[in-house]
Write an enzyme that holds these catalytic residues in place. Sequence first.
Site, short mmCIF file in Angstrom:
data_model
loop_
_atom_site.label_atom_id
_atom_site.label_comp_id
_atom_site.label_asym_id
_atom_site.label_seq_id
_atom_site.Cartn_x
_atom_site.Cartn_y
_atom_site.Cartn_z
CG PHE A 172 13.40 -3.91 -3.93
CD1 PHE A 172 14.32 -4.95 -3.88
CD2 PHE A 172 12.39 -3.98 -4.88
CE1 PHE A 172 14.24 -6.04 -4.74
CE2 PHE A 172 12.29 -5.06 -5.74
CZ PHE A 172 13.22 -6.09 -5.68
NE ARG A 200 9.53 -3.28 -1.84
CZ ARG A 200 9.17 -4.02 -2.85
NH1 ARG A 200 8.88 -5.30 -2.67
NH2 ARG A 200 9.11 -3.52 -4.06
CB SER A 249 7.23 -1.06 -10.83
OG SER A 249 6.38 -0.30 -9.98
CB CYS A 304 16.33 -2.10 -14.05
SG CYS A 304 17.88 -1.22 -13.96
CD GLU A 404 10.59 -5.28 -14.48
OE1 GLU A 404 9.68 -4.60 -13.99
OE2 GLU A 404 11.77 -4.90 -14.53
#
Length: 519
Positions: A172, A200, A249, A304, A404
């Site tokens: 997303f 999403r 993820s 990220c 994370e």
Amino acid sequence: ALLRTALKCKTFPPAGRLCYSTSVPTTKLFIDGKFIDSKTSEWIDVHNPATNEVVTKVPKATHEEMTAAVNSSQRAFAAWSDTSILSRQQIFLKYQQLIKDNMKEIAKIITLEQGKTLADAEGDVFRGLQVVEHSCSVTSLMMGETLPSITKDMDTYTYRLPLGVCAGITPFNFPAMIPLWMFPMAMVCGNTYLLKPSERVPGAAMLLVKLLQDAGIPDGTINVIHGEHQAVNFICDHPFIKAISFVGSNQAAQRPRARDSGGARRRDSSQGAKNHGVVMPDANKENTLNQLVGAAFGAAGQRCMALSTAVLVGEAKKWLPQLVERANKLKVTAGDQAGSDIGPLISPKAKARVCELVQSGVEQGATLLLDGRNVQVKGYENGNFVGPTILSGVRPDMKCYTEEIFGPVLLVLEAETLDDAIDMINKNPYGNGTAIFTTNGATARKYTHQVDVGQVGVNVPIPVPLPMFSFTGSRGSFRGDTNFYGKQGIYFYTQVKTVTSQWKEEDSTLTSPAVVMPT
Ligand code: NAD
């Protein structure tokens, strides 16, 4: 026509959506060159993260629809891979111009569905556009190798050839950039594509596909399905699919891995991260503090490559008050509001998770220097906002460090020496990105050589490589064969055929069979 229909909607809707009499448009599938309404009975609501109003409904594509999509990509492959490389290049040259022309429209959709600021959303499109531009160099990038006269009358040469149907599963947080890491490189090499955008934030991907159609891409060469893990399972299991790109993820990445235990297809999988910024006491203080704050809190930390963890070495720990002061000045509000620095998180669930991780840090002994958990945003009381948050005195055993966070939270750790900092970072399982801030070349060199992280910045807080290089996250942040874009992207989307040919003059014809290996 699709855009015109869309503009009649109450909320700004992305392309590829149909407005029904209700105010909520639905997102379409793109199959065999047509935007079609799904026949599914299962829909996912997409919310504007700044208000939590529903802006579209995304279908969980049915099995028949997904099968139609992959069959369409498979059918289109023969003609597309046989299309001249110059024709494919021309389409992508036109495509990059269309993306430039529509940059602001794509950014608006990103802000509506994902929440990031409009300026940052344009950056999202721009960094993807650069990959499209790079893919237009395919005529050089796809060249093979030749070696004449490897023995008498014999030459060897290689071709890079497309694989077939390739597929991409995207997250997303970069609704435009990450799809653009994938399908342009794959398709310009002659592959066809099946894209499953994040359920999403589907709007940007749909508009990008519409623009690709406008650029002249033949029907079937790209298909788009929507859904959650069922769609991912479908992609992972389908025998037509020769390569799968995943970004998301670590938890979700396990599924494509688990379903491809035989290693039957190529995989590249960019995953979670924990990026450390090492601050040496000799660094340029002003630059470093500004860079740290920008890289930790930009995009509400939902990058990220966000620099989510600062390691202050020696005397640099005295800079904490100024760090807090700068972070505290950032403006938190909806991404389409003037002056917004930090937009909302993607969902109430994401907000709750971030707040819980911050609380766990406090309970495990960290000091909360700046607490953005209860931020009030006037006019957006229902949004998923978290203001800039700083936890100091963090230790590597704390949950806020081992997980994370993916929010606007900067963890601050301390190290006595550079060696201690390197040791700590190399023990962290992730290896996406890191940065060092210093004015000493020898320190910078030592760091870049000894730190075990795939992308290193020296006085560059977010060292994302440009597309002539590749995105080289490592260790727990990457699994797969080769990295995204650049030369490695070309290698990922092509297979090499090596031809060895012998053309002899009439008078040197063999007079008997050669039964031993040539030496
Ligand atoms: P996510 O893992 O929830 O979703 C990514 C994709 O996987 C989506 O298309 C989703 O539909 C699918 N998915 C989700 N759960 C699944 C499951 N159980 N089984 C199969 N498929 C599933 O990730 P996200 O929340 O959308 O994105 C944020 C994550 O992505 C962060 O961890 C971030 O670090 C990572 N990310 C990494 C990079 C990188 O380059 N390393 C880039 C961007 C994002």
